[in-house]
Scaffold this motif. Structure first.
Motif, PDB file in Angstrom:
ATOM      1  N   THR A 123       7.860  -1.981  -4.312  1.00  0.00           N
ATOM      2  CA  THR A 123       6.567  -1.411  -4.516  1.00  0.00           C
ATOM      3  C   THR A 123       6.554  -0.134  -5.182  1.00  0.00           C
ATOM      4  O   THR A 123       5.428   0.339  -6.028  1.00  0.00           O
ATOM      5  CB  THR A 123       5.984  -1.311  -3.173  1.00  0.00           C
ATOM      6  N   ILE A 127       4.438   0.219  -8.739  1.00  0.00           N
ATOM      7  CA  ILE A 127       3.402   1.070  -8.940  1.00  0.00           C
ATOM      8  C   ILE A 127       3.440   1.955 -10.054  1.00  0.00           C
ATOM      9  O   ILE A 127       2.736   2.301 -10.863  1.00  0.00           O
ATOM     10  CB  ILE A 127       3.263   1.694  -7.564  1.00  0.00           C
ATOM     11  N   THR A 190      -0.753  -3.726 -10.323  1.00  0.00           N
ATOM     12  CA  THR A 190      -1.085  -2.302 -10.361  1.00  0.00           C
ATOM     13  C   THR A 190      -1.768  -2.103 -11.591  1.00  0.00           C
ATOM     14  O   THR A 190      -2.713  -1.344 -12.050  1.00  0.00           O
ATOM     15  CB  THR A 190      -0.044  -1.598 -10.293  1.00  0.00           C
ATOM     16  N   LEU A 222      -4.797   5.959  -8.498  1.00  0.00           N
ATOM     17  CA  LEU A 222      -3.887   5.471  -7.651  1.00  0.00           C
ATOM     18  C   LEU A 222      -4.283   5.359  -6.104  1.00  0.00           C
ATOM     19  O   LEU A 222      -4.004   4.310  -5.745  1.00  0.00           O
ATOM     20  CB  LEU A 222      -2.561   6.531  -7.627  1.00  0.00           C
ATOM     21  N   THR A 226      -3.997   1.397  -4.333  1.00  0.00           N
ATOM     22  CA  THR A 226      -2.844   1.295  -3.185  1.00  0.00           C
ATOM     23  C   THR A 226      -3.286   0.243  -2.341  1.00  0.00           C
ATOM     24  O   THR A 226      -2.225  -0.482  -1.941  1.00  0.00           O
ATOM     25  CB  THR A 226      -2.626   2.665  -2.734  1.00  0.00           C
ATOM     26  N   GLY A 230      -0.753  -2.593  -1.648  1.00  0.00           N
ATOM     27  CA  GLY A 230      -0.027  -2.804  -0.271  1.00  0.00           C
ATOM     28  C   GLY A 230      -0.119  -4.169   0.384  1.00  0.00           C
ATOM     29  O   GLY A 230       0.640  -4.579   0.972  1.00  0.00           O
TER      30      GLY A 230
END
Length: 311
Positions: A123, A127, A190, A222, A226, A230
């Motif tokens: 992750t 990202i 992302t 961001l 997120t 997630g």
């Protein structure tokens, strides 16, 4: 001067039709649909509660394994080889007389720790790469996109097997390999989200006010992407758990005598011929139950934050 008395308001005629219902009044069709959907919502809520309870129970078992396990998971007892469930051994024993329940509890540590490390690493890496690709665009986006395409061509389990062949058996090499293998999934998601956010009016407003591009990307864009990332990472947890268990089953992951669900299934293969199914069924069911529970939680999170994960 002649005074005029105001006439009383005309009373509504008994034969006049009733007034139309107000727009705010719920129609019978809407009420019927709500009644039909209510049991489905309750079932979905109960399913989510059960899934959360399962994951919480497994997590607590992994954390407090020394206090919950009735026996040492590596303690061998040849007098109780392949024993069935009893008061002394609730889930029986394996081919070496080791308590299955104790090994199941201790096995939750490696079964949950590996996927957790993979999800965190993939992750964070995904990202960062996706943010750079989506925000900068141009040749940087094109170059990272080709790298992602190359990684997509290799299944994550195959990359993990290659890492084991190069660096040896255990948990470290598969975790690193799967972190790299799952990073493109997070990065591509992302990247698409950041590219969509960068064209919104609030980004242009921050640029006009003189804020730098990195500040806008990190402090404003961001945080908006997120939650969806997630949710995807939550779904990845279940997939990684199943793949790491499969790797241990093949003898390439966690090595005996360390308790691990995949390794427990591998060790119980010999007992299946003799009709001793419980040492293999118990860890297999644990893997399936946890994977399903994590997927239910991930899907619910996806629905709550925006109706699903965009393609």
């Amino acid at each position: 001067m002649t005074s005029t008395t105001p006439l009383p308001a005309e009373a509504p005629s008994p034969s006049s039709p009733p007034s139309a219902p107000s727009a705010s009044r719920t129609s019978p069709a809407t009420l019927a649909i709500g009644v039909l959907r209510a049991p489905r919502r309750r079932r979905a809520g109960i399913t989510l509660v059960i899934a959360v309870a399962v994951v919480a129970a497994m997590t607590l078992a992994a954390i407090f394994a020394p206090f919950l396990a009735p026996y040492n998971p590596d303690a061998v007892d040849f007098a109780a080889v392949n024993a069935g469930p009893s008061a002394a051994h609730w889930l029986g024993t394996d081919s070496l007389g080791r308590d299955t329940l104790s090994r199941l509890i201790y096995g939750a540590r490696t079964a949950l720790l590996g996927p957790l490390l993979v999800v965190i690493a993939s992750t964070v890496l995904g990202i960062l790469l996706g943010l750079v690709a989506g925000w900068r665009g141009g040749w940087i986006d094109a170059a990272l996109g080709r790298v992602f395409d190359v990684l997509f061509a290799f299944p994550s389990l195959l990359i993990a097997i290659m890492a084991v062949a190069l660096f040896g058996k255990g948990l470290v090499a598969p975790v690193i390999a799967m972190s790299i293998a799952y990073a493109p999934f997070v990065a591509r998601l992302t990247r698409s989200l950041v590219a969509a956010e960068s064209s919104r009016p609030y980004v242009a407003a921050y640029r006009v006010q003189g804020f730098s591009g990195p500040w806008i990307a990190l402090r404003r864009v961001l945080p908006n992407v997120t939650p969806i990332v997630g949710a995807q990472s939550t779904l990845n947890f279940g997939y990684v758990l199943a793949e790491l268990a499969a790797l241990s089953f093949l003898g390439l992951g966690v090595q005996p005598p360390t308790a691990d669900w995949g390794a427990m299934i591998n060790e119980a293969q010999a007992g299946l011929i003799g009709g001793h199914f419980l040492p293999a069924i118990v860890p297999a069911v644990a893997v399936v139950v946890v994977v399903v529970a994590v997927n239910i939680i991930g899907e619910d999170v996806s629905d709550r934050i925006g109706g699903g994960i965009p393609a």
